[in-house]
Design a protein around this motif. Sequence first.
Motif, PDB file in Angstrom:
ATOM      1  N   GLN A 155      26.527   8.511  14.169  1.00  0.00           N
ATOM      2  CA  GLN A 155      26.876   7.367  15.011  1.00  0.00           C
ATOM      3  C   GLN A 155      26.236   6.096  14.479  1.00  0.00           C
ATOM      4  OE1 GLN A 155      26.644   7.517  19.256  1.00  0.00           O
ATOM      5  NE2 GLN A 155      27.714   9.476  19.405  1.00  0.00           N
ATOM      6  N   ALA A 156      24.976   6.160  14.086  1.00  0.00           N
ATOM      7  CA  ALA A 156      24.296   4.972  13.561  1.00  0.00           C
ATOM      8  C   ALA A 156      25.004   4.469  12.308  1.00  0.00           C
ATOM      9  CB  ALA A 156      22.827   5.283  13.273  1.00  0.00           C
ATOM     10  N   ASP A 157      25.369   5.381  11.430  1.00  0.00           N
ATOM     11  CA  ASP A 157      26.070   5.005  10.202  1.00  0.00           C
ATOM     12  C   ASP A 157      27.416   4.351  10.519  1.00  0.00           C
ATOM     13  OD1 ASP A 157      26.488   5.060   7.264  1.00  0.00           O
ATOM     14  OD2 ASP A 157      28.055   6.515   7.784  1.00  0.00           O
ATOM     15  N   LEU A 158      28.166   4.931  11.425  1.00  0.00           N
ATOM     16  CA  LEU A 158      29.480   4.387  11.775  1.00  0.00           C
ATOM     17  C   LEU A 158      29.360   3.020  12.464  1.00  0.00           C
ATOM     18  CD1 LEU A 158      31.199   7.686  12.932  1.00  0.00           C
ATOM     19  CD2 LEU A 158      31.756   6.344  10.874  1.00  0.00           C
ATOM     20  N   VAL A 159      28.367   2.874  13.326  1.00  0.00           N
ATOM     21  CA  VAL A 159      28.154   1.583  13.980  1.00  0.00           C
ATOM     22  C   VAL A 159      27.805   0.516  12.939  1.00  0.00           C
ATOM     23  CG1 VAL A 159      26.600   0.301  15.513  1.00  0.00           C
ATOM     24  CG2 VAL A 159      27.541   2.485  16.264  1.00  0.00           C
ATOM     25  N   LEU A 160      26.899   0.842  12.044  1.00  0.00           N
ATOM     26  CA  LEU A 160      26.499  -0.128  11.020  1.00  0.00           C
ATOM     27  C   LEU A 160      27.676  -0.492  10.113  1.00  0.00           C
ATOM     28  CD1 LEU A 160      22.938   1.205  10.168  1.00  0.00           C
ATOM     29  CD2 LEU A 160      23.546  -0.909  11.407  1.00  0.00           C
ATOM     30  N   ARG A 161      28.506   0.494   9.784  1.00  0.00           N
ATOM     31  CA  ARG A 161      29.701   0.184   8.977  1.00  0.00           C
ATOM     32  C   ARG A 161      30.656  -0.734   9.727  1.00  0.00           C
ATOM     33  NH1 ARG A 161      32.161   5.587   6.650  1.00  0.00           N
ATOM     34  NH2 ARG A 161      30.193   6.666   6.811  1.00  0.00           N
ATOM     35  N   ALA A 162      30.862  -0.473  11.008  1.00  0.00           N
ATOM     36  CA  ALA A 162      31.754  -1.314  11.804  1.00  0.00           C
ATOM     37  C   ALA A 162      31.230  -2.743  11.906  1.00  0.00           C
ATOM     38  CB  ALA A 162      31.941  -0.723  13.203  1.00  0.00           C
ATOM     39  N   LEU A 163      29.908  -2.851  11.985  1.00  0.00           N
ATOM     40  CA  LEU A 163      29.306  -4.191  12.081  1.00  0.00           C
ATOM     41  C   LEU A 163      29.321  -4.929  10.755  1.00  0.00           C
ATOM     42  CD1 LEU A 163      26.289  -3.315  14.400  1.00  0.00           C
ATOM     43  CD2 LEU A 163      28.326  -4.656  15.017  1.00  0.00           C
ATOM     44  N   GLY A 164      29.602  -4.174   9.684  1.00  0.00           N
ATOM     45  CA  GLY A 164      29.727  -4.799   8.352  1.00  0.00           C
ATOM     46  C   GLY A 164      28.411  -5.130   7.760  1.00  0.00           C
TER      47      GLY A 164
END
Length: 164
Positions: A155-164
């Motif tokens: 989840q942390a990885d996906l959130v950080l990717r979404a935030l760019g």
Amino acid sequence: MELWDRDIAPYGEELETLDSSTRADLVLDVVASTIPLFEPPFDDFFPEAHSELVKSVLALRAQAPASWWDDAAFARDFLARYDLLPDVPTRPAVGPFLIALVRLFEAPGGCLSADDALECLSSCYEAVLISQLTGRVTVEDEKQDPKCQQAIACQADLVLRALG
């Protein structure tokens, strides 16, 4: 849930900077990344009608990656199919996992807020947590459980990717 509250919930304000479709993509990325964390495997963990409902969402996105979120007819159909799911015994984790998708498709006017997106992510983690641990669960229990750790890291990885 303490580990999730500590490691993922703080991203809530930052999620407000994303547009609704990006938040919806994030939710579905988290849903997809949660599926392999269930033991036994997803198709054995969930009753057939329930797993088919989840798979229908992932299939829609695969068919229309840029516009799946705008499909109001699919959202209505998903919610109707959810309401008609057979009343069969399920594992406790099935409810929270499906609620993540219900919240996604119940977003008013197709506008998924940052709070709603965060609730969806929370529901996915809750499903993993209760599929792995029972009783009074401490943050130390969560830290020591490999599936909980995987869920948080993903989840942390996906959130950080979404935030760019």
